[in-house]
Design a protein around this motif. Sequence first.
Motif, mmCIF file in Angstrom:
data_model
loop_
_atom_site.group_PDB
_atom_site.id
_atom_site.type_symbol
_atom_site.label_atom_id
_atom_site.label_comp_id
_atom_site.label_asym_id
_atom_site.label_seq_id
_atom_site.Cartn_x
_atom_site.Cartn_y
_atom_site.Cartn_z
ATOM 1 N N LEU A 58 42.515 43.372 47.445
ATOM 2 C CA LEU A 58 42.824 44.106 46.208
ATOM 3 C C LEU A 58 41.593 44.715 45.544
ATOM 4 C CD1 LEU A 58 45.495 41.684 44.693
ATOM 5 C CD2 LEU A 58 45.896 43.991 45.551
ATOM 6 N N ILE A 59 40.400 44.160 45.831
ATOM 7 C CA ILE A 59 39.190 44.710 45.211
ATOM 8 C C ILE A 59 38.243 45.177 46.310
ATOM 9 C CG2 ILE A 59 37.217 44.282 43.708
ATOM 10 C CD1 ILE A 59 38.881 42.189 42.246
ATOM 11 N N ASP A 60 37.970 46.472 46.291
ATOM 12 C CA ASP A 60 37.111 47.096 47.297
ATOM 13 C C ASP A 60 35.808 47.477 46.593
ATOM 14 O OD1 ASP A 60 35.922 48.750 49.147
ATOM 15 O OD2 ASP A 60 37.738 49.887 49.617
ATOM 16 N N LEU A 61 34.803 46.597 46.724
ATOM 17 C CA LEU A 61 33.528 46.764 46.008
ATOM 18 C C LEU A 61 32.590 47.612 46.847
ATOM 19 C CD1 LEU A 61 32.430 43.303 44.551
ATOM 20 C CD2 LEU A 61 31.974 45.511 43.496
ATOM 21 N N ARG A 62 32.228 48.773 46.350
ATOM 22 C CA ARG A 62 31.388 49.680 47.133
ATOM 23 C C ARG A 62 30.053 49.896 46.431
ATOM 24 N NH1 ARG A 62 35.752 54.168 49.436
ATOM 25 N NH2 ARG A 62 37.315 52.617 50.076
ATOM 26 N N PHE A 63 29.042 49.128 46.845
ATOM 27 C CA PHE A 63 27.703 49.305 46.301
ATOM 28 C C PHE A 63 27.039 50.500 46.967
ATOM 29 C CE2 PHE A 63 28.655 44.788 45.604
ATOM 30 C CZ PHE A 63 28.446 44.740 44.252
ATOM 31 N N LYS A 64 26.024 51.046 46.299
ATOM 32 C CA LYS A 64 25.313 52.239 46.791
ATOM 33 C C LYS A 64 26.281 53.390 47.033
ATOM 34 C CE LYS A 64 20.959 50.711 47.269
ATOM 35 N NZ LYS A 64 19.911 51.361 46.453
ATOM 36 N N ASN A 65 27.332 53.457 46.220
ATOM 37 C CA ASN A 65 28.283 54.566 46.235
ATOM 38 C C ASN A 65 28.193 55.232 44.869
ATOM 39 O OD1 ASN A 65 30.979 54.502 48.457
ATOM 40 N ND2 ASN A 65 29.319 53.014 48.597
ATOM 41 N N LYS A 66 27.541 56.389 44.824
ATOM 42 C CA LYS A 66 27.290 57.032 43.537
ATOM 43 C C LYS A 66 28.284 58.158 43.301
ATOM 44 C CE LYS A 66 23.671 59.306 40.899
ATOM 45 N NZ LYS A 66 22.308 59.848 40.902
ATOM 46 N N LEU A 67 28.987 58.077 42.180
ATOM 47 C CA LEU A 67 29.933 59.140 41.832
ATOM 48 C C LEU A 67 29.147 60.361 41.352
ATOM 49 C CD1 LEU A 67 32.826 60.114 41.378
ATOM 50 C CD2 LEU A 67 32.764 59.067 39.117
ATOM 51 N N LEU A 68 29.293 61.482 42.061
ATOM 52 C CA LEU A 68 28.549 62.690 41.697
ATOM 53 C C LEU A 68 29.385 63.633 40.843
ATOM 54 C CD1 LEU A 68 26.832 63.693 45.078
ATOM 55 C CD2 LEU A 68 25.826 62.437 43.172
ATOM 56 N N GLU A 69 30.654 63.756 41.173
ATOM 57 C CA GLU A 69 31.529 64.723 40.512
ATOM 58 C C GLU A 69 32.926 64.137 40.408
ATOM 59 O OE1 GLU A 69 31.228 67.586 39.094
ATOM 60 O OE2 GLU A 69 29.113 67.960 39.580
ATOM 61 N N HIS A 70 33.659 64.570 39.384
ATOM 62 C CA HIS A 70 35.085 64.261 39.371
ATOM 63 C C HIS A 70 35.826 65.445 38.782
ATOM 64 C CE1 HIS A 70 34.491 63.216 35.088
ATOM 65 N NE2 HIS A 70 35.772 63.503 34.971
ATOM 66 N N VAL A 71 37.029 65.679 39.279
ATOM 67 C CA VAL A 71 37.864 66.763 38.769
ATOM 68 C C VAL A 71 39.251 66.194 38.498
ATOM 69 C CG1 VAL A 71 38.901 69.010 39.276
ATOM 70 C CG2 VAL A 71 36.592 68.486 40.104
ATOM 71 N N ASP A 72 39.701 66.342 37.265
ATOM 72 C CA ASP A 72 41.035 65.865 36.896
ATOM 73 C C ASP A 72 42.043 66.932 37.321
ATOM 74 O OD1 ASP A 72 43.379 65.014 35.653
ATOM 75 O OD2 ASP A 72 42.313 64.213 33.908
ATOM 76 N N ARG B 38 33.868 36.125 41.999
ATOM 77 C CA ARG B 38 35.303 36.035 41.733
ATOM 78 C C ARG B 38 36.041 37.236 42.345
ATOM 79 N NH1 ARG B 38 39.929 33.494 41.388
ATOM 80 N NH2 ARG B 38 41.338 34.295 39.799
ATOM 81 N N ALA B 39 35.453 38.424 42.218
ATOM 82 C CA ALA B 39 36.082 39.632 42.783
ATOM 83 C C ALA B 39 36.216 39.500 44.297
ATOM 84 C CB ALA B 39 35.265 40.875 42.417
ATOM 85 N N GLN B 40 35.240 38.842 44.923
ATOM 86 C CA GLN B 40 35.290 38.687 46.385
ATOM 87 C C GLN B 40 36.428 37.770 46.843
ATOM 88 O OE1 GLN B 40 31.166 37.615 46.766
ATOM 89 N NE2 GLN B 40 30.531 39.695 47.334
ATOM 90 N N ALA B 41 37.043 37.056 45.880
ATOM 91 C CA ALA B 41 38.213 36.233 46.217
ATOM 92 C C ALA B 41 39.472 37.095 46.402
ATOM 93 C CB ALA B 41 38.444 35.185 45.125
ATOM 94 N N PHE B 42 39.365 38.405 46.137
ATOM 95 C CA PHE B 42 40.516 39.304 46.310
ATOM 96 C C PHE B 42 40.169 40.398 47.322
ATOM 97 C CE2 PHE B 42 40.696 37.601 41.999
ATOM 98 C CZ PHE B 42 42.002 37.169 41.883
ATOM 99 N N PRO B 43 39.902 40.033 48.578
ATOM 100 C CA PRO B 43 39.446 41.050 49.534
ATOM 101 C C PRO B 43 40.462 42.166 49.765
ATOM 102 C CG PRO B 43 39.931 38.968 50.652
ATOM 103 C CD PRO B 43 39.999 38.695 49.184
#
Lengths: 535, 70
Positions: A141-155, A134-139
Amino acid sequence: MPRYNYQPFPYQRPPGLDVEEPRHQIVIVGAGPIGLAMAIDLAQRGIASVILDDNNVVSVGSRAICWAKRTLEIFDRLGVGERMLEKGVVWKVGRLFDGDAQIYEFDLLPEAGHKYPAFINLQQYYVEQYLVERAQAFPDLIDLRFKNKLLEHVDAGTFVKLEIETPDGLYSLETRYLLACDGAGSPTRKRMDLAFDGQVFDEHFLIADVEMDTSPFETETPERWFWFNPPFHQGQSALLHQQPDNIYRIDLQLDPDADPEEEASEAKVLPRIKAIMGDKPFKLDWMSVYKFRCAALQKFVHGRVIFVGDSAHVVSPFGARGGNGGIHDVDNLGWKLAHILTDISPESLLDSYDEERGHGAAENIANSARATTFMTPKNASEMRFREAVLTLASDAPFAQKLINSGRLSLPCSLAGMSLQTEGQTKYIKGAIAPGTAIPDAPLAGGHWLIELLNRQFCLIGIGNIALPEIAGLQRIGISQMSQDYRCFEDSDGLVAARYGTDIAYLIRPDGHCAALFTADTISDVAAAFSTAKGC
Amino acid sequence: MPDTEIDLLRDNLSPHGDIIYSKLIAAYDGLDEKASAALSARLILLMANQIGTPAILDALIETARQYEDA
């Protein structure tokens, strides 16, 4: 080998490795059912998002299998409900046993006139597959990134800066909001060192999926069987449930001192399943050992980082409140983010996500902690009370009601909270109270009410009541005529039966009633609409 | 004398049954066997005083004892 055919999703080199990406509105970490549903909900409101996931396959093992009616209605809005219903196993009869003897039988007795049944069972991997498709029906608006690991985040106050690892190296992103849909062990939560307090229960549970062609139930229809003091093993409780593809879920409570690794070996598991299934041939599909835990964050919104689903709250199973509760979070958060990002509502609207879903999580945790206490008596007096309930239950209706093998997920009421307008509702007989998740009903022409009350704020008028025109507010009439908005006939009389008549309801985009009116005063409706948007 | 089958076994706890059950369980938290039995005796006496009617108490005792061998 599991029967489900796991297909890895393709990794694509993200643009951020080569050029700096413009700041995103929404980045979602975790492509499980919650993250995917979140992205679809936002996309349907025109809001773009990026989903990051360190993996590239759907859930291994069936995991969340039991989807409740209200959740199915949300999935209907997200475009996967009908597909889930078609594949899922509908069940309604539950049997409770004490040892060999059946002590109670219940029928969920689904009332007619709803698009979706009380429950279906469907493995999490199917739900995730349907959501990815279903997400792939919104190319756009939805950018699906597999094998993308979030390592850090800073607010950084007005945005969040992310460091991401891919097979091709590291890159960074900026986003206005980061939605942590990264599960019970949420790395985002751990990185922020947030307290995740609650209760851990001592006993281990073994969960196993077995494939067998012959139903273990003595009826043709799927059921839910639950044993206290099961005759086929030493623990205190056991559950048997059916899934699609002739797969059966078995949950066995183990002794507190059981060694989880040893218990999860085929040598230990196969004899137990044989004891339940008798001579019927079966194949072991998947198994896992876990401990029950109930815990929650104190707040789900932390600056620009928002926790959704298991990352925010975990419950013990047997009440179908984990996966369902998470989807209710999505339903509550999606329209609020969309209203903020399109400048309709102030950012303070997010406070109501904490208020409303904090309440939902507390209700789910209370229910599942009580069920777990009943299933796993921790001392002699708890055991005595349970034995007394089970003994009396063979004759006493009051004791039957006390047997607790899980109180199945129902939507919580948001009554009295800041977005709802109480008004004069206490005096209207047969009406739905503000805060309630509205019930479905059939309409003439094969329509369902839940399909019409969809995605945006709506004023629905039933019978003799005029609906004022207010910018941004959709109008629907039932059992009335209008030149200005769509009207439907209440062909089976079930709208009037469930909602009353000569009443107008202000319905939120998540299907909860925000206010109701018995006169068409434009000022009352406008005020309630403004309150419901957090303005 | 009330009809015991109907009056004593009817569900009067819904929709608060789970909460009442968890309050009963919690009342015994941390008590050893002796203290638990003593608490039970005090609770039963207080509940008997609330019920007040000898015929109902007779029927309750009879019903509870029926399951002695179970």
